[in-house]
Design a protein around this motif. Structure first.
Motif, PDB file in Angstrom:
ATOM      1  N   ALA A   1     -34.471  -7.673  18.720  1.00 38.83           N
ATOM      2  CA  ALA A   1     -33.712  -8.255  17.613  1.00 38.83           C
ATOM      3  C   ALA A   1     -33.636  -7.288  16.436  1.00 38.83           C
ATOM      4  N   VAL A   2     -34.729  -6.600  16.155  1.00 37.29           N
ATOM      5  CA  VAL A   2     -34.728  -5.585  15.096  1.00 37.29           C
ATOM      6  C   VAL A   2     -33.737  -4.474  15.426  1.00 37.29           C
ATOM      7  N   ASP A   3     -33.699  -4.070  16.691  1.00 36.02           N
ATOM      8  CA  ASP A   3     -32.791  -3.012  17.115  1.00 36.02           C
ATOM      9  C   ASP A   3     -31.333  -3.405  16.879  1.00 36.02           C
ATOM     10  N   ARG A   4     -31.020  -4.681  17.089  1.00 41.71           N
ATOM     11  CA  ARG A   4     -29.632  -5.147  16.978  1.00 41.71           C
ATOM     12  C   ARG A   4     -29.301  -5.727  15.600  1.00 41.71           C
ATOM     13  N   ALA A   5     -30.297  -5.792  14.709  1.00 42.53           N
ATOM     14  CA  ALA A   5     -30.119  -6.475  13.425  1.00 42.53           C
ATOM     15  C   ALA A   5     -28.997  -5.882  12.592  1.00 42.53           C
ATOM     16  N   GLY A   6     -28.798  -4.572  12.672  1.00 43.88           N
ATOM     17  CA  GLY A   6     -27.747  -3.941  11.890  1.00 43.88           C
ATOM     18  C   GLY A   6     -26.355  -4.256  12.381  1.00 43.88           C
ATOM     19  N   ARG A   7     -26.250  -4.752  13.613  1.00 40.88           N
ATOM     20  CA  ARG A   7     -24.943  -5.052  14.208  1.00 40.88           C
ATOM     21  C   ARG A   7     -24.702  -6.543  14.382  1.00 40.88           C
ATOM     22  N   SER A   8     -25.735  -7.337  14.232  1.00 37.79           N
ATOM     23  CA  SER A   8     -25.632  -8.771  14.504  1.00 37.79           C
ATOM     24  C   SER A   8     -26.392  -9.557  13.453  1.00 37.79           C
ATOM     25  N   SER A   9     -25.690 -10.435  12.736  1.00 33.65           N
ATOM     26  CA  SER A   9     -26.368 -11.260  11.736  1.00 33.65           C
ATOM     27  C   SER A   9     -27.316 -12.250  12.385  1.00 33.65           C
ATOM     28  N   ALA A  10     -26.986 -12.695  13.600  1.00 31.74           N
ATOM     29  CA  ALA A  10     -27.872 -13.623  14.309  1.00 31.74           C
ATOM     30  C   ALA A  10     -29.196 -12.944  14.657  1.00 31.74           C
ATOM     31  N   ASP A  11     -29.125 -11.708  15.138  1.00 31.07           N
ATOM     32  CA  ASP A  11     -30.352 -10.984  15.453  1.00 31.07           C
ATOM     33  C   ASP A  11     -31.153 -10.680  14.193  1.00 31.07           C
ATOM     34  N   ALA A  12     -30.465 -10.378  13.104  1.00 29.38           N
ATOM     35  CA  ALA A  12     -31.164 -10.125  11.841  1.00 29.38           C
ATOM     36  C   ALA A  12     -31.915 -11.368  11.393  1.00 29.38           C
ATOM     37  N   ALA A  13     -31.291 -12.539  11.525  1.00 30.78           N
ATOM     38  CA  ALA A  13     -31.949 -13.782  11.128  1.00 30.78           C
ATOM     39  C   ALA A  13     -33.116 -14.099  12.056  1.00 30.78           C
ATOM     40  N   PHE A  14     -32.934 -13.841  13.349  1.00 35.79           N
ATOM     41  CA  PHE A  14     -34.023 -14.093  14.288  1.00 35.79           C
ATOM     42  C   PHE A  14     -35.200 -13.166  14.005  1.00 35.79           C
ATOM     43  N   ALA A  15     -34.915 -11.883  13.771  1.00 36.88           N
ATOM     44  CA  ALA A  15     -35.988 -10.938  13.456  1.00 36.88           C
ATOM     45  C   ALA A  15     -36.723 -11.358  12.195  1.00 36.88           C
ATOM     46  N   ARG A  16     -35.980 -11.869  11.228  1.00 35.68           N
ATOM     47  CA  ARG A  16     -36.574 -12.297   9.957  1.00 35.68           C
ATOM     48  C   ARG A  16     -37.651 -13.370  10.176  1.00 35.68           C
ATOM     49  N   ILE A  17     -37.337 -14.411  10.949  1.00 36.72           N
ATOM     50  CA  ILE A  17     -38.285 -15.514  11.135  1.00 36.72           C
ATOM     51  C   ILE A  17     -39.318 -15.181  12.210  1.00 36.72           C
ATOM     52  N   ALA A  18     -38.887 -14.493  13.273  1.00 32.06           N
ATOM     53  CA  ALA A  18     -39.786 -14.245  14.401  1.00 32.06           C
ATOM     54  C   ALA A  18     -40.893 -13.260  14.059  1.00 32.06           C
ATOM     55  N   THR A  19     -40.638 -12.312  13.144  1.00 28.74           N
ATOM     56  CA  THR A  19     -41.716 -11.401  12.768  1.00 28.74           C
ATOM     57  C   THR A  19     -42.831 -12.146  12.046  1.00 28.74           C
ATOM     58  N   ALA A  20     -42.471 -13.107  11.216  1.00 21.16           N
ATOM     59  CA  ALA A  20     -43.504 -13.893  10.525  1.00 21.16           C
ATOM     60  C   ALA A  20     -44.248 -14.794  11.501  1.00 21.16           C
ATOM     61  N   VAL A  21     -43.512 -15.452  12.407  1.00 17.28           N
ATOM     62  CA  VAL A  21     -44.141 -16.321  13.401  1.00 17.28           C
ATOM     63  C   VAL A  21     -45.078 -15.517  14.302  1.00 17.28           C
TER      64      VAL A  21
END
Length: 543
Positions: free
Chosen positions: A362-382
């Motif tokens: 998700a981090v890898d794709r975060a710059g190209r996908s807002s969905a992946d950026a949002a998932f990386a945001r919450i999943a890193t904390a979890v």
């Protein structure tokens, strides 16, 4: 022919496992390889295989040396000059050199190929198994690039931090092809509450700043530069503070002492006083936390990876030992209760590894996908909360598999046990992560839809999963308060791990769901249902 023992020998040594080293940590780890392929990093398989062989052999043995001889602070030279230097065992520099040149700190920045962040995450995971202490400066160096690239004037710093070169000399960065970076965020009075920092950043006529104050945890003090938070006129701001000034002189800060830490022995952490140290602001004045937020996501990911790596190495040590030692007429690993313990550990390890690499994707794709950026945001904390929380109890269970041998330094398990709590404490302890999860769920509208998509994508495959998902949604609908933050985060972590395993059609997915979500598991490891095919789980865990 005489069977007598040679003179001075009282017994023959037998029923002892061979040394663990000499393995390829990549080739051994089926779950890791599968996860990297799913997340788009399969183009780097040859790189990972090469580093897996290095980490499981040469670097594995160097890790023992680097941890046996701790870093030493030298404040003055023989003539009385202030030098503020830290001396390391040569093995530390060899570990750093191997990691830096193979891309552990920079592959994702100097290679723009899709999947580079995934491959970098896997490199970090492999390296951490050989030595966790050097992972600290490597992680900070990697994460700091995300901050430095916000300012084009800092391109040289960003490029040299990402570069695959290691140079331990204490010289200005103009004289180096590659550099490392540290951090100085927390202070005595605040800890995680960085807004209570008192260190002052005094503006200068040329646009630079002078920092006056202290840092209670100043990580990797022999780095070439440090990202530091300090109070500027407009509020808390982020600064880049070099160790050496452009003219070659030392910057105006003093190392007061090195921390006497529970673990992380190969790496140095320090306390520092800033005596008008020259620094350059990064980002807007008064926006220090916002400036470093991208770095925080990267460091939290590496905390997950580190905890998963510690679990993986502890599991491998336990499997290796129990396969080569017999008791009461058969191998240790063939006793039913030991088999249950080992299989339970193997499932926990695979879930942690698979989830960590999913987040790296998700981090890898975060710059190209807002969905992946949002998932990386919450999943890193979890993941930072749950995977790191599980590591200490996991390593202790692996120690028990070795018995007394797991309590002596030659086995590596004591080092892993000392290390295991660090990732849950560093970069925001458990409560900080869980409060961040609640904050993201309630205040960031893009987070809930991406979680729904992740979890609903496997709904209907397993009744226990569906029931647990409904229970979580009911809990969230009740607007949980701060006191329920850990419970919510734990439920979310287990569901996300289960979702990744189910989507991957992992052979352990059903057993993981039954035990972790379906109630067929006790409080301790080794309490799996009796009808599970534990032999298949262990065959997958380590060749």
């Amino acid at each position: 022919m005489s069977s007598a023992l040679p003179a001075f020998d009282t017994h023959e040594v037998f029923n002892q496992p061979p040394p663990f080293g000499g393995r390829n940590l990549w080739a051994d780890d089926v779950a890791l390889a599968e996860a990297v392929q799913r997340e788009g990093g399969d183009g780097f398989a040859a790189v990972l295989a090469g580093y897996g062989g290095l980490a499981g052999d040469a670097l594995y043995w160097l890790g023992f040396d680097a941890n046996r001889d701790k870093p030493r602070l030298r404040t003055h030279d023989a003539q009385g000059h202030r030098i503020d230097t830290v001396e390391f065992h040569p093995a530390y520099h060899q570990l750093m050199d191997a990691a830096k040149t193979h891309g552990v700190a920079g592959l994702s920045w100097h290679d723009d190929t899709t999947g580079a962040h995934v491959a970098r995450a896997a490199l970090s995971y492999l390296h951490h198994q050989a030595d966790a202490g050097t992972s600290c400066p490597l992680t900070m160096t990697h994460a700091a690039v995300a901050v430095l690239r916000q300012d084009p004037a800092l391109a040289e710093w960003a490029d040299k931090a990402a570069a695959p070169q290691y140079d331990p000399r204490d010289v200005p960065i103009a004289d180096k092809a590659g550099i490392t970076l540290g951090m100085g965020m927390t202070e005595k009075q605040g800890g995680s509450d960085v807004r209570s920092n008192t260190t002052r950043a005094e503006p200068q006529a040329d646009g630079s700043y002078r920092l006056v104050g202290h840092k209670w945890f100043f990580s990797a003090p022999m780095s070439d530069g440090f990202l530091v938070l300090a109070q500027a006129p407009a509020g808390l701001s982020c600064f880049l503070m070099p160790r050496r000034l452009a003219d070659g002189n030392r910057n105006a800060f003093r190392l007061m002492r090195l921390k006497d830490k529970l673990g992380d022995w190969s790496n140095a952490s320090s306390e520092v006083e800033l005596c008008g140290a020259w620094a350059r602001r990064v980002g807007e004045e008064g926006r220090g936390v916002a400036t470093i937020i991208g770095m925080v996501m990267m460091t939290r990911l590496d905390c997950m990876l580190g905890a998963a790596a510690e679990m993986r190495m502890a599991l491998a040590q336990a499997l290796h030992h129990t396969r080569h030692r017999t008791s009461f007429g058969k191998r240790l690993c063939d006793h039913a209760l030991m088999t249950n313990v080992l299989a339970d550990l193997a499932m926990e390890s695979e879930a942690a590894t698979t989830f960590a690499i999913r987040v790296a994707g998700a981090v890898d794709r975060a710059g190209r996908s807002s969905a992946d950026a949002a998932f990386a945001r919450i999943a890193t904390a979890v993941g930072k909360y749950w995977v790191c929380k599980r590591a200490a109890v996991f390593v202790n269970e692996a120690q028990e598999c070795l018995g007394g041998a797991g309590y002596v330094e030659e086995s590596m398990l004591p080092r892993l046990y000392r290390q295991a709590p660090l990732n849950s404490i560093w970069e925001g302890s458990g409560n900080i992560q869980c409060l961040d999860v609640l904050r993201a769920l309630s205040r960031e509208p893009q987070v809930v839809p991406v979680l729904d998509a992740e979890l609903d994508g496997v709904a209907g495959r397993d009744g226990s999963f569906d029931a647990a998902l409904q229970a979580l949604r009911s809990a969230l609908a009740a607007s949980p308060g701060e006191a329920q933050a850990r419970r919510i985060t734990e439920q979310l972590a287990l569901l996300l791990q289960a979702a990744v395993l189910l989507r991957a059609n992992s052979p352990i997915a059903s057993a993981f769901v039954r035990s972790r979500l379906g109630g067929e598991h006790g409080m301790a490891f080794g309490t799996l249902p009796a009808d599970l095919d534990t032999a298949a789980v262990l065959a997958r865990a380590l060749p």
